[in-house]
Design an enzyme around this catalytic site. Structure first.
Site, mmCIF file in Angstrom:
data_model
loop_
_atom_site.group_PDB
_atom_site.id
_atom_site.type_symbol
_atom_site.label_atom_id
_atom_site.label_comp_id
_atom_site.label_asym_id
_atom_site.label_seq_id
_atom_site.Cartn_x
_atom_site.Cartn_y
_atom_site.Cartn_z
ATOM 1 N N MET A 41 39.206 35.189 39.397
ATOM 2 C CA MET A 41 38.268 36.348 39.793
ATOM 3 C C MET A 41 38.962 37.024 41.035
ATOM 4 O O MET A 41 38.524 37.754 42.069
ATOM 5 C CB MET A 41 36.960 35.762 40.366
ATOM 6 C CG MET A 41 36.189 35.070 39.226
ATOM 7 S SD MET A 41 34.335 35.109 39.637
ATOM 8 C CE MET A 41 34.307 33.937 41.077
ATOM 9 N N LEU A 57 43.997 35.873 44.827
ATOM 10 C CA LEU A 57 44.661 34.758 44.172
ATOM 11 C C LEU A 57 45.547 33.964 45.551
ATOM 12 O O LEU A 57 45.938 34.542 46.368
ATOM 13 C CB LEU A 57 45.879 35.275 43.594
ATOM 14 C CG LEU A 57 45.133 36.158 42.172
ATOM 15 C CD1 LEU A 57 46.518 36.675 41.447
ATOM 16 C CD2 LEU A 57 44.446 35.369 41.461
ATOM 17 N N HIS A 99 46.036 29.527 42.052
ATOM 18 C CA HIS A 99 46.126 30.430 41.059
ATOM 19 C C HIS A 99 47.677 30.677 40.643
ATOM 20 O O HIS A 99 47.886 30.714 39.441
ATOM 21 C CB HIS A 99 45.541 31.921 41.276
ATOM 22 C CG HIS A 99 44.271 31.950 41.585
ATOM 23 N ND1 HIS A 99 43.570 32.253 42.910
ATOM 24 C CD2 HIS A 99 43.032 32.005 40.926
ATOM 25 C CE1 HIS A 99 42.258 32.229 42.875
ATOM 26 N NE2 HIS A 99 42.079 31.940 41.666
ATOM 27 N N GLN A 158 28.057 35.179 36.889
ATOM 28 C CA GLN A 158 27.730 33.922 37.203
ATOM 29 C C GLN A 158 27.444 33.508 38.820
ATOM 30 O O GLN A 158 27.673 32.486 39.223
ATOM 31 C CB GLN A 158 29.360 33.210 37.112
ATOM 32 C CG GLN A 158 30.383 33.884 37.845
ATOM 33 C CD GLN A 158 31.917 33.334 37.299
ATOM 34 O OE1 GLN A 158 32.287 33.643 36.198
ATOM 35 N NE2 GLN A 158 32.404 32.264 38.132
HETATM 36 O O1 PAF Z 1 37.284 29.936 37.966
HETATM 37 C C1 PAF Z 1 37.145 31.291 38.175
HETATM 38 O O2 PAF Z 1 37.460 31.978 38.854
HETATM 39 C C2 PAF Z 1 35.971 31.738 37.401
HETATM 40 O O3 PAF Z 1 34.768 30.974 36.802
HETATM 41 C C3 PAF Z 1 36.410 32.407 35.801
HETATM 42 C C4 PAF Z 1 36.849 31.041 35.042
HETATM 43 C C5 PAF Z 1 37.697 33.197 36.128
HETATM 44 C C6 PAF Z 1 35.251 32.952 35.001
HETATM 45 O O4 PAF Z 1 34.850 34.105 35.539
#
Ligand code: PAF
Length: 208
Positions: free
Chosen positions: A32, A35, A39, A63
């Site tokens: 998302m 970073l 990440h 989400q």
């Molecule tokens: O972990 C995350 O950043 C999010 O839940 C994902 C896996 C990118 C889905 O939007």
């Protein structure tokens, strides 16, 4: 590195890659954005282990609950793209919400039981949103391997269950949590912590 904003363009890129490299592997890191080093460790693993390294940057509205931080979620496209470039990512998929969800979604992916309890108990619908977007991203990118941080341990378990139940042809690679020197797990949401909360937070790691 190419930055791709539409599903069609992403599919065209992947088709060209598969035509040129029929045996080549595609590694995928869904994020998302905003970073951090955690990440980066996923991006590096995808870069080192696969022929084509793909990252997505998409703050997924599905989400987030109605009172959660979708609007405030930290975003920094320029910095994120610089990180991906430095790591050697080939393709960054950066769609707008209107590209991913042009109409209200009538379909959702639910993983029972594994999503209940822990984070799922406090965030109703959260894992449905995660599974639905990850399933969409897997359909668009069709990766051989996808990399997820163990920091979100329940998310990894839920995704693994979804992939197994739905016979998705992707290998899920869980990667170790990256921590600050005092033990706090790196997270984009750590920017929300006040100085006092930041001082207190490593107690969680010490308790573990
Ligand atoms: O972990 C995350 O950043 C999010 O839940 C994902 C896996 C990118 C889905 O939007």
């Amino acid at each position: 590195m190419k930055v791709i904003r539409t599903i069609k363009q992403m599919r065209d890129e992947l088709r060209s890659f598969r035509k040129l490299h029929p045996e080549g592997s595609v590694g995928f890191v869904p994020t998302m954005g905003y970073l951090h080093e955690g990440h980066e460790s996923l991006l590096r693993a995808a870069r080192n282990e696969c022929d084509l390294a793909v990252a997505s940057i998409f703050v997924n509205p599905l989400q987030f609950g109605p009172n959660e931080d979708y609007e405030q979620y930290p975003r920094d496209e320029q910095r994120d793209l610089a990180v991906c470039e430095r790591v050697g990512i080939d393709l960054v998929f950066k769609p707008e919400p209107s590209e991913m969800y042009p109409k209200p979604m009538l379909t959702k992916v639910t993983v029972d039981q594994v999503s209940a309890g822990l984070c799922g108990a406090n965030r109703p619908g959260h894992f449905d949103g995660v599974c639905t977007v990850v399933a969409k991203l897997f359909h668009i990118i069709q990766p051989d391997q996808a990399y997820f941080g163990m920091k979100d341990a329940q998310q990894v378990a839920v995704i693994m269950q979804m992939v197994e139940d739905l016979n998705m042809p992707v290998n899920i690679i869980p990667c170790p949590t990256v921590r600050e020197p005092d033990g706090l797990a790196l997270s984009s949401r750590n920017v929300y912590l006040t100085a006092e909360e930041r001082q207190q937070a490593p107690v969680l790691y010490r308790a573990l």
